[in-house]
Design a protein around this motif. Structure first.
Motif, short mmCIF file in Angstrom:
data_model
loop_
_atom_site.label_atom_id
_atom_site.label_comp_id
_atom_site.label_asym_id
_atom_site.label_seq_id
_atom_site.Cartn_x
_atom_site.Cartn_y
_atom_site.Cartn_z
N LEU A 86 37.84 114.42 101.00
CA LEU A 86 38.42 113.15 100.31
C LEU A 86 39.36 112.86 101.04
CD1 LEU A 86 38.22 113.88 96.40
CD2 LEU A 86 36.97 112.16 97.79
N SER A 87 39.92 114.03 102.15
CA SER A 87 41.15 113.80 102.84
C SER A 87 40.88 112.96 103.77
CB SER A 87 41.75 115.17 102.90
OG SER A 87 42.91 114.97 103.73
N THR A 88 41.60 112.25 104.15
CA THR A 88 41.34 111.13 105.25
C THR A 88 42.77 110.77 106.22
OG1 THR A 88 41.97 109.17 103.75
CG2 THR A 88 39.69 109.95 104.06
N VAL A 89 42.49 110.35 107.19
CA VAL A 89 43.59 109.89 108.15
C VAL A 89 43.25 108.57 108.34
CG1 VAL A 89 44.58 110.17 110.40
CG2 VAL A 89 43.77 111.95 109.27
N SER A 90 44.18 107.60 107.85
CA SER A 90 44.07 106.30 108.02
C SER A 90 44.96 105.53 109.23
CB SER A 90 44.57 105.44 106.81
OG SER A 90 45.96 105.58 106.52
N GLU A 91 44.33 104.35 109.79
CA GLU A 91 45.10 104.14 111.09
C GLU A 91 45.59 102.76 110.65
OE1 GLU A 91 43.30 102.30 115.07
OE2 GLU A 91 42.83 104.68 114.73
N LYS A 92 46.85 102.52 111.25
CA LYS A 92 47.40 101.16 111.08
C LYS A 92 48.05 100.73 112.09
CE LYS A 92 51.40 100.86 108.91
NZ LYS A 92 52.45 100.66 107.81
N ILE A 93 47.60 99.59 112.56
CA ILE A 93 48.25 98.97 113.78
C ILE A 93 49.73 98.30 113.76
CG2 ILE A 93 47.82 97.24 115.61
CD1 ILE A 93 45.03 97.32 115.28
N ILE A 94 50.70 98.96 114.50
CA ILE A 94 52.05 98.48 114.30
C ILE A 94 52.65 97.79 115.37
CG2 ILE A 94 52.50 100.42 112.55
CD1 ILE A 94 53.87 101.91 114.91
N GLN A 95 51.58 97.77 116.53
CA GLN A 95 51.97 97.05 117.80
C GLN A 95 50.59 96.89 118.57
OE1 GLN A 95 55.32 98.07 120.14
NE2 GLN A 95 54.27 97.66 122.06
N ASN A 96 50.22 95.33 118.58
CA ASN A 96 49.13 95.04 119.09
C ASN A 96 49.21 94.28 120.26
OD1 ASN A 96 46.25 94.70 119.57
ND2 ASN A 96 45.94 93.48 117.81
N ASN A 97 48.96 94.88 121.47
CA ASN A 97 49.04 94.00 122.51
C ASN A 97 47.84 93.52 123.25
OD1 ASN A 97 52.07 94.20 122.70
ND2 ASN A 97 51.77 96.53 123.57
N ASN A 98 46.65 93.32 122.27
CA ASN A 98 45.40 93.01 122.62
C ASN A 98 44.99 93.88 123.80
OD1 ASN A 98 45.42 90.68 120.62
ND2 ASN A 98 46.87 89.58 121.84
N VAL A 99 44.95 95.08 123.84
CA VAL A 99 44.42 95.86 124.64
C VAL A 99 43.50 96.90 123.74
CG1 VAL A 99 45.98 95.55 126.51
CG2 VAL A 99 46.47 97.04 124.87
N SER A 100 42.72 97.72 124.49
CA SER A 100 41.89 98.64 123.82
C SER A 100 42.67 100.00 123.90
CB SER A 100 40.69 98.76 124.53
OG SER A 100 40.58 99.34 126.09
N ASP A 101 43.35 100.42 124.79
CA ASP A 101 44.00 101.70 125.01
C ASP A 101 45.14 101.73 123.72
OD1 ASP A 101 42.79 102.65 127.14
OD2 ASP A 101 44.25 101.88 128.53
N LYS A 102 45.12 103.03 123.30
CA LYS A 102 45.99 103.25 122.08
C LYS A 102 46.92 104.59 122.29
CE LYS A 102 42.35 102.09 118.64
NZ LYS A 102 41.61 102.56 117.70
N ILE A 103 48.20 104.34 121.47
CA ILE A 103 49.06 105.49 121.51
C ILE A 103 49.23 105.68 120.14
CG2 ILE A 103 51.35 106.47 121.98
CD1 ILE A 103 51.46 105.19 124.63
N ALA A 104 48.83 106.86 119.56
CA ALA A 104 48.98 107.24 118.14
C ALA A 104 50.19 107.87 117.88
CB ALA A 104 47.90 108.13 117.91
N LEU A 105 50.70 107.38 116.73
CA LEU A 105 52.15 107.70 116.14
C LEU A 105 51.81 108.47 114.83
CD1 LEU A 105 55.14 107.85 116.14
CD2 LEU A 105 55.24 105.67 115.00
N VAL A 106 52.52 109.63 114.71
CA VAL A 106 52.40 110.42 113.43
C VAL A 106 53.66 110.73 113.17
CG1 VAL A 106 51.27 112.40 112.31
CG2 VAL A 106 50.11 111.52 114.11
N SER A 107 54.07 110.54 111.78
CA SER A 107 55.55 111.04 111.43
C SER A 107 55.51 112.22 110.50
CB SER A 107 56.06 109.88 110.58
OG SER A 107 56.17 108.52 111.17
N LEU A 108 56.12 113.22 110.78
CA LEU A 108 56.28 114.52 110.11
C LEU A 108 57.69 114.78 109.65
CD1 LEU A 108 54.65 116.47 113.35
CD2 LEU A 108 53.43 115.70 111.37
N THR A 109 57.43 115.04 108.25
CA THR A 109 58.94 115.14 107.68
C THR A 109 58.77 116.29 106.57
OG1 THR A 109 59.27 112.80 107.61
CG2 THR A 109 60.57 114.20 106.01
#
Length: 337
Positions: free
Chosen positions: A54-77
């Motif tokens: 049931l545990s999932t990792v969801s993905e949300k685009i926060i900056q889309n430059n219309n390219v395929s390459d991604k950099i993933a951001l993970v906040s740890l607190t």
């Protein structure tokens, strides 16, 4: 006439008190029914979470430059712990666990479009075991994927938080960030005099000379101090080795800094504990450079479960957390106190 008025008032007050009492009982009963309902539901959810994915990792685009390459951001607190107790009666916020990293790194590994990952961390540290597990997960991820890992330090990234950050390819910190605190601490209490004062006598039945080591009803012996110091030293030496390996420093260089002191971001930069000073833009620039890409979109990974999202407003601490918070239980920390 006065007697009639007095009896009327008495009857009214008597009926009012009965009504108030019945309302109070009804409200109390409703609260208890709700509590039992959520407790049972929490147990069911916890069982379901452990038996299915049931545990999932969801993905949300926060900056889309219309390219395929991604950099993933993970906040740890929050504090680093070995395991989070998955229940609707406990919050999944403000904890950092090896399981969280396992899920995030697995998603980044499985997505060929993710070229790098940035961890934005704000933590005082925590469990040495959990910190080391996370360290090894990051190292394995880098070796298996060749995808760079960058850590961005927030207000605080000390002790265990620095432990795991030292595994990264690049560390960015704000000049005012508090980091470092390379060391180990274990705390316990001697309540012998308090017990005597309040008339409490604690009886201990044991098999094994050191089974009651750190017993809070007596003074620690010299031999026990040596044993505890040896345990702490083992953890301390592993901490130093991990930092030395991650930061490409010698053991002697790390030992000069591993005195428990905290450093500002600027001081950490001068001492070689981080790589550059900056904020989010700097972290993504370094991730882009290490990944050898030009344009990219930024996606944010959010972890949790469908149940935790549904009941995210519930903030009742679980029993495990309450027990761990008890001051008389001895615990070893990689944490900035």
């Amino acid at each position: 006439m006065l007697n009639i008025i007095g009896r009327f008032i008495y009857d009214v007050l008597k009926k009012l008190s009965v009504w108030i009492r019945s309302v109070f009982v009804s409200v109390f009963a409703l609260i208890m029914i709700c509590f039992v309902f959520f407790l049972i539901l929490g147990l069911i959810v916890n069982s379901a979470s452990t038996s299915s994915n049931l545990s999932t990792v969801s993905e949300k685009i926060i900056q889309n430059n219309n390219v395929s390459d991604k950099i993933a951001l993970v906040s740890l607190t929050g504090v680093i712990v070995s395991e989070n107790q998955n229940s609707i009666l406990s919050s999944t916020d403000n904890v950092i666990t090896p399981n969280l990293f396992r899920e995030v790194l697995a998603k980044a590994k499985s997505d060929p479009q993710v070229k790098a990952i940035v961890f934005d961390i704000n933590s005082p540290g925590g469990s040495p075991v959990a910190s080391d597990r996370i360290y090894e997960q990051i190292v394995d991820f880098k070796n298996n994927t060749q995808k760079p890992v960058v850590f961005l330090m927030g207000d605080l990234a000390a002790s265990g938080a620095y432990y795991i950050a030292s595994s990264a390819d690049f560390i960015v910190a704000n000049p005012s960030t508090l980091t470092g605190s390379i060391g180990v601490i274990m705390e316990t209490y001697n309540l012998e005099d308090l017990y005597k004062k309040i008339g409490v006598s604690k009886n201990t039945f044991k098999q094994g000379e050191y089974k009651d080591i750190l017993n809070d009803s007596r003074e620690i012996t010299d031999q026990e101090r040596k044993i505890i110091d040896s345990l702490n030293e083992n953890t301390y030496n592993l901490f130093i080795k991990r930092v030395a390996d991650g930061r490409k420093m010698t053991i002697e260089q790390v030992k000069l800094l591993a005195n428990g002191l905290i450093y500002s971001g600027s001081q950490a930069k001068d001492n070689g504990l981080i790589d550059s000073l900056g904020n989010m833009d700097e972290a993504f620039y370094q991730a882009k450079s290490l990944a050898n890409i030009q344009d990219y979109q930024i996606v944010e990974y959010n972890t949790g479960s469908v149940w935790n999202d549904l009941f995210s407003s519930v903030r009742i601490p679980d029993i495990y957390s309450l027990i761990q918070a008890l001051p008389f239980l001895p615990k070893t920390y990689l944490v900035q106190k």
